[in-house]
Design a protein around this motif. Structure first.
Motif, PDB file in Angstrom:
ATOM      1  N   TYR A 224       0.827  -1.209   0.000  1.00 23.27           N
ATOM      2  CA  TYR A 224       0.000   0.000   0.000  1.00 23.27           C
ATOM      3  C   TYR A 224       0.858   1.254   0.000  1.00 23.27           C
ATOM      4  O   TYR A 224       0.572   2.224  -0.715  1.00 23.27           O
ATOM      5  CB  TYR A 224      -0.926  -0.008   1.214  1.00 23.27           C
ATOM      6  N   GLU A 225       1.918   1.249   0.776  1.00 26.12           N
ATOM      7  CA  GLU A 225       2.805   2.409   0.809  1.00 26.12           C
ATOM      8  C   GLU A 225       3.481   2.618  -0.539  1.00 26.12           C
ATOM      9  O   GLU A 225       3.675   3.760  -0.988  1.00 26.12           O
ATOM     10  CB  GLU A 225       3.823   2.231   1.931  1.00 26.12           C
ATOM     11  N   THR A 226       3.818   1.538  -1.227  1.00 27.80           N
ATOM     12  CA  THR A 226       4.367   1.647  -2.578  1.00 27.80           C
ATOM     13  C   THR A 226       3.326   2.232  -3.527  1.00 27.80           C
ATOM     14  O   THR A 226       3.649   3.072  -4.389  1.00 27.80           O
ATOM     15  CB  THR A 226       4.825   0.268  -3.081  1.00 27.80           C
ATOM     16  N   HIS A 227       2.088   1.814  -3.376  1.00 30.07           N
ATOM     17  CA  HIS A 227       0.980   2.349  -4.170  1.00 30.07           C
ATOM     18  C   HIS A 227       0.852   3.862  -3.987  1.00 30.07           C
ATOM     19  O   HIS A 227       0.743   4.612  -4.964  1.00 30.07           O
ATOM     20  CB  HIS A 227      -0.315   1.645  -3.734  1.00 30.07           C
ATOM     21  N   LEU A 228       0.910   4.322  -2.743  1.00 34.21           N
ATOM     22  CA  LEU A 228       0.821   5.759  -2.486  1.00 34.21           C
ATOM     23  C   LEU A 228       1.993   6.510  -3.114  1.00 34.21           C
ATOM     24  O   LEU A 228       1.819   7.609  -3.657  1.00 34.21           O
ATOM     25  CB  LEU A 228       0.779   6.020  -0.984  1.00 34.21           C
ATOM     26  N   ALA A 229       3.158   5.915  -3.042  1.00 34.31           N
ATOM     27  CA  ALA A 229       4.330   6.556  -3.634  1.00 34.31           C
ATOM     28  C   ALA A 229       4.194   6.660  -5.147  1.00 34.31           C
ATOM     29  O   ALA A 229       4.562   7.686  -5.749  1.00 34.31           O
ATOM     30  CB  ALA A 229       5.589   5.770  -3.267  1.00 34.31           C
ATOM     31  N   GLU A 230       3.639   5.642  -5.770  1.00 33.56           N
ATOM     32  CA  GLU A 230       3.432   5.680  -7.219  1.00 33.56           C
ATOM     33  C   GLU A 230       2.428   6.763  -7.596  1.00 33.56           C
ATOM     34  O   GLU A 230       2.623   7.490  -8.585  1.00 33.56           O
ATOM     35  CB  GLU A 230       2.967   4.314  -7.720  1.00 33.56           C
ATOM     36  N   LEU A 231       1.347   6.893  -6.822  1.00 40.21           N
ATOM     37  CA  LEU A 231       0.375   7.946  -7.094  1.00 40.21           C
ATOM     38  C   LEU A 231       1.015   9.322  -6.942  1.00 40.21           C
ATOM     39  O   LEU A 231       0.772  10.237  -7.739  1.00 40.21           O
ATOM     40  CB  LEU A 231      -0.831   7.819  -6.166  1.00 40.21           C
ATOM     41  N   ALA A 232       1.837   9.472  -5.900  1.00 40.22           N
ATOM     42  CA  ALA A 232       2.479  10.768  -5.648  1.00 40.22           C
ATOM     43  C   ALA A 232       3.422  11.166  -6.774  1.00 40.22           C
ATOM     44  O   ALA A 232       3.666  12.360  -6.994  1.00 40.22           O
ATOM     45  CB  ALA A 232       3.228  10.719  -4.322  1.00 40.22           C
ATOM     46  N   GLN A 233       3.942  10.180  -7.503  1.00 37.74           N
ATOM     47  CA  GLN A 233       4.845  10.459  -8.606  1.00 37.74           C
ATOM     48  C   GLN A 233       4.119  10.760  -9.908  1.00 37.74           C
ATOM     49  O   GLN A 233       4.746  11.161 -10.892  1.00 37.74           O
ATOM     50  CB  GLN A 233       5.795   9.275  -8.805  1.00 37.74           C
ATOM     51  N   SER A 234       2.790  10.567  -9.903  1.00 34.95           N
ATOM     52  CA  SER A 234       1.994  10.832 -11.107  1.00 34.95           C
ATOM     53  C   SER A 234       1.551  12.290 -11.111  1.00 34.95           C
ATOM     54  O   SER A 234       0.764  12.717 -10.269  1.00 34.95           O
ATOM     55  CB  SER A 234       0.771   9.921 -11.150  1.00 34.95           C
ATOM     56  N   GLU A 235       2.029  13.054 -12.074  1.00 30.05           N
ATOM     57  CA  GLU A 235       1.647  14.464 -12.141  1.00 30.05           C
ATOM     58  C   GLU A 235       0.157  14.623 -12.427  1.00 30.05           C
ATOM     59  O   GLU A 235      -0.494  15.531 -11.890  1.00 30.05           O
ATOM     60  CB  GLU A 235       2.472  15.172 -13.220  1.00 30.05           C
ATOM     61  N   THR A 236      -0.377  13.743 -13.245  1.00 33.58           N
ATOM     62  CA  THR A 236      -1.810  13.817 -13.540  1.00 33.58           C
ATOM     63  C   THR A 236      -2.632  13.602 -12.278  1.00 33.58           C
ATOM     64  O   THR A 236      -3.610  14.311 -12.014  1.00 33.58           O
ATOM     65  CB  THR A 236      -2.195  12.774 -14.598  1.00 33.58           C
TER      66      THR A 236
END
Length: 257
Positions: free
Chosen positions: A214-226
């Motif tokens: 889940y924490e990896t998921h949040l990090a991936e979302l945070a890296q998405s500019e869109t």
């Protein structure tokens, strides 16, 4: 106290079907009472409720609140909900154990009455065999519930936004979206158990294999500019308060995730 266990010969009908009505129940507990309630609930209350036609879908510890017990209960429809609840709460199992259960609680009225946002986005039928009481608690999965607070009569529009915009980003970031639910606006058919009325919410549930995932998921979302500049901004415009996020770990007998 008689223990009730479930073996493979017991009928699975209560959780083999699709539930069109779902309660998200959040109990405020007395300090250090959660494990007492989980033990009682998983031992005494699961099969007797399902025998009345309810589906005990998931029981959880809230990672962020040690005095909170969260669970999901499903029903075929509102009339069967009334009948099932009446049978259980006037029956011998609840009469025998209600004092012990209620003794762990400060409040049990934080309940959202929900339905699938559309016919194809509810929880899938839960065909998993439930572990017997006393089975080793080796569950490592995580369920995350996100509650969005909406203006009245905007739930259908938000559901379209979620399906077209939000959900693809969640899935791209490795989330398994379990269900998307909205407030069931019908009157409460069992007033003995209050629910939160006069609110409009949209709730989505995601599953992850672990807290680290889940924490990896949040990090991936945070890296998405869109996601950070467009999706989150539009979601904030569509809601009237900050989303509420529940990080939930299943008890040994939960069917979810």
């Amino acid at each position: 106290m008689t223990s009730i266990t479930m073996d493979k010969s017991m009928p699975q009908a209560a959780h083999d079907r699709t539930n069109s009505i779902i309660e998200l129940r959040r109990y405020r507990l007395r300090p250090e009472a959660r494990e007492t309630l989980i033990d009682l609930f998983d031992r005494e209350f699961v099969e007797p409720q399902e025998a009345q036609g309810m589906s005990v879908m998931g029981q959880f510890r809230d990672l962020d609140d040690p005095n909170s017990f969260v669970w999901l209960r499903g029903f075929r429809d509102m009339p069967s909900r009334a009948a099932a609840l009446n049978s259980f709460y006037t029956g011998p199992v609840w009469a025998a154990h209600r004092d012990q259960a209620n003794g762990t609680m400060i409040n049990s009225d934080n309940v959202l009455l929900l339905r699938p946002a559309s016919p194809d986005v509810g929880f899938a039928p839960l065909r998993t065999m439930r572990p017997a009481f006393g089975a080793a608690d080796v569950r490592h999965g995580l369920v995350v519930a996100t509650i969005c607070y909406l203006a009245p009569r905007t739930d259908d529009e938000f559901a379209g936004f979620f399906e077209a915009v939000v959900k693809p980003h969640l899935q791209q970031a490795s989330a398994t979206v379990l269900a998307a639910l909205v407030t069931e606006q019908s009157p409460n058919t069992f007033p003995r158990l209050p629910v939160r009325e006069g609110e409009t919410v949209f709730v989505w549930f995601c599953a992850f294999p672990s807290l680290a995932a889940y924490e990896t998921h949040l990090a991936e979302l945070a890296q998405s500019e869109t996601w950070t500049t467009e999706v989150v901004s539009e979601m904030e415009q569509r809601t009237w308060r900050q989303n509420e996020v529940l990080r939930l770990t299943p008890t040994a007998r939960s069917l979810l995730p």
